[in-house]
Design a protein around this motif. Structure first.
Motif, PDB file in Angstrom:
ATOM      1  N   GLY A 104      -1.619 -30.012 -16.551  1.00  0.00           N
ATOM      2  CA  GLY A 104      -2.718 -30.501 -15.727  1.00  0.00           C
ATOM      3  C   GLY A 104      -2.468 -30.411 -14.241  1.00  0.00           C
ATOM      4  N   GLY A 105      -1.367 -29.805 -13.839  1.00  0.00           N
ATOM      5  CA  GLY A 105      -1.070 -29.612 -12.416  1.00  0.00           C
ATOM      6  C   GLY A 105      -1.736 -28.354 -11.892  1.00  0.00           C
ATOM      7  N   PRO A 106      -2.051 -28.314 -10.593  1.00  0.00           N
ATOM      8  CA  PRO A 106      -2.744 -27.142 -10.047  1.00  0.00           C
ATOM      9  C   PRO A 106      -1.840 -25.908  -9.931  1.00  0.00           C
ATOM     10  N   LEU A 107      -2.323 -24.797 -10.469  1.00  0.00           N
ATOM     11  CA  LEU A 107      -1.666 -23.499 -10.292  1.00  0.00           C
ATOM     12  C   LEU A 107      -2.268 -22.756  -9.101  1.00  0.00           C
ATOM     13  N   ARG A 108      -3.592 -22.781  -9.021  1.00  0.00           N
ATOM     14  CA  ARG A 108      -4.344 -22.131  -7.950  1.00  0.00           C
ATOM     15  C   ARG A 108      -5.448 -23.080  -7.521  1.00  0.00           C
ATOM     16  N   VAL A 109      -5.822 -22.991  -6.241  1.00  0.00           N
ATOM     17  CA  VAL A 109      -6.873 -23.859  -5.700  1.00  0.00           C
ATOM     18  C   VAL A 109      -7.771 -23.024  -4.794  1.00  0.00           C
ATOM     19  N   TRP A 110      -9.082 -23.176  -4.985  1.00  0.00           N
ATOM     20  CA  TRP A 110     -10.071 -22.551  -4.118  1.00  0.00           C
ATOM     21  C   TRP A 110     -10.877 -23.645  -3.432  1.00  0.00           C
ATOM     22  N   ALA A 111     -11.046 -23.528  -2.122  1.00  0.00           N
ATOM     23  CA  ALA A 111     -11.886 -24.457  -1.363  1.00  0.00           C
ATOM     24  C   ALA A 111     -13.238 -23.783  -1.138  1.00  0.00           C
ATOM     25  N   VAL A 112     -14.297 -24.507  -1.410  1.00  0.00           N
ATOM     26  CA  VAL A 112     -15.666 -24.008  -1.253  1.00  0.00           C
ATOM     27  C   VAL A 112     -16.328 -24.888  -0.205  1.00  0.00           C
ATOM     28  N   ILE A 137     -25.659 -26.052 -12.835  1.00  0.00           N
ATOM     29  CA  ILE A 137     -25.870 -26.447 -11.447  1.00  0.00           C
ATOM     30  C   ILE A 137     -25.481 -25.261 -10.587  1.00  0.00           C
ATOM     31  N   GLU A 138     -26.442 -24.791  -9.770  1.00  0.00           N
ATOM     32  CA  GLU A 138     -26.182 -23.669  -8.877  1.00  0.00           C
ATOM     33  C   GLU A 138     -26.083 -24.195  -7.459  1.00  0.00           C
ATOM     34  N   LEU A 139     -25.036 -23.773  -6.767  1.00  0.00           N
ATOM     35  CA  LEU A 139     -24.767 -24.231  -5.413  1.00  0.00           C
ATOM     36  C   LEU A 139     -24.708 -23.047  -4.453  1.00  0.00           C
ATOM     37  N   ALA A 140     -25.382 -23.168  -3.331  1.00  0.00           N
ATOM     38  CA  ALA A 140     -25.209 -22.220  -2.232  1.00  0.00           C
ATOM     39  C   ALA A 140     -24.022 -22.737  -1.424  1.00  0.00           C
ATOM     40  N   TYR A 141     -23.271 -21.840  -0.800  1.00  0.00           N
ATOM     41  CA  TYR A 141     -22.151 -22.283   0.014  1.00  0.00           C
ATOM     42  C   TYR A 141     -21.898 -21.299   1.150  1.00  0.00           C
ATOM     43  N   ALA A 142     -21.235 -21.829   2.201  1.00  0.00           N
ATOM     44  CA  ALA A 142     -21.023 -21.036   3.407  1.00  0.00           C
ATOM     45  C   ALA A 142     -19.794 -20.153   3.318  1.00  0.00           C
TER      46      ALA A 142
END
Length: 148
Positions: A104-112, A137-142
């Motif tokens: 359950g530990g993070p291997l990879r992380v993406w910031a949106v 759920i659809e999200l627009a992001y910058a």
């Protein structure tokens, strides 16, 4: 650590403090930029076309999961934005998508960055299927970037 890592264990957090963690997603789709190009035909040459770079664009981030309870912070945020009739300004959120290891530990992380909901839908109900009811759920992001 396995390489490449399996893609079936992941989680999503939203909000600047990252306190709103939601692990119940079936699928996350739409991470990553795409560079738009413009075709420019070379004058006097019919053998090739130049593809000139333009701006980077981002597809919609699509989160799929079983229909959540009314206590879901993500659902409440979607309702505020999509059902509020723009009476209040949209408050974009920072999301993090974590690809997790077997513990359950993070291997990879993406910031949106600056994400906000643009569509919330439920997959069709069918009496001939024995499956979980799914919401999308659809999200627009910058923008997005891999931070780990």
């Amino acid at each position: 650590m396995l390489y490449p890592p399996p893609a079936f264990r992941f989680s999503v957090t939203f909000g600047s403090a990252g306190r709103n963690r939601d692990n119940a997603f079936r699928e996350v789709n739409g991470l990553g930029p795409e560079l738009e190009t413009e075709a420019l035909v070379e004058g006097g040459q019919n053998t090739f076309v130049h593809l000139l770079p333009k701006a980077a664009k981002h597809p919609k981030l699509v989160l799929s999961r079983g229909v959540a309870t009314m206590e879901s912070g993500l659902l409440q945020w979607c309702q505020e934005v999509l059902e509020g009739g723009l009476a209040q300004p949209i408050a974009p959120q920072l999301l993090h998508v974590f690809l997790l290891d077997q513990d359950g530990g993070p291997l990879r992380v993406w910031a949106v960055r600056n994400a906000y909901p643009v569509k919330w839908s439920v997959e069709p109900f069918q009496s001939t299927r024995n499956e979980v009811a799914i919401e999308r759920i659809e999200l627009a992001y910058a923008g997005s970037n891999r931070v780990a």
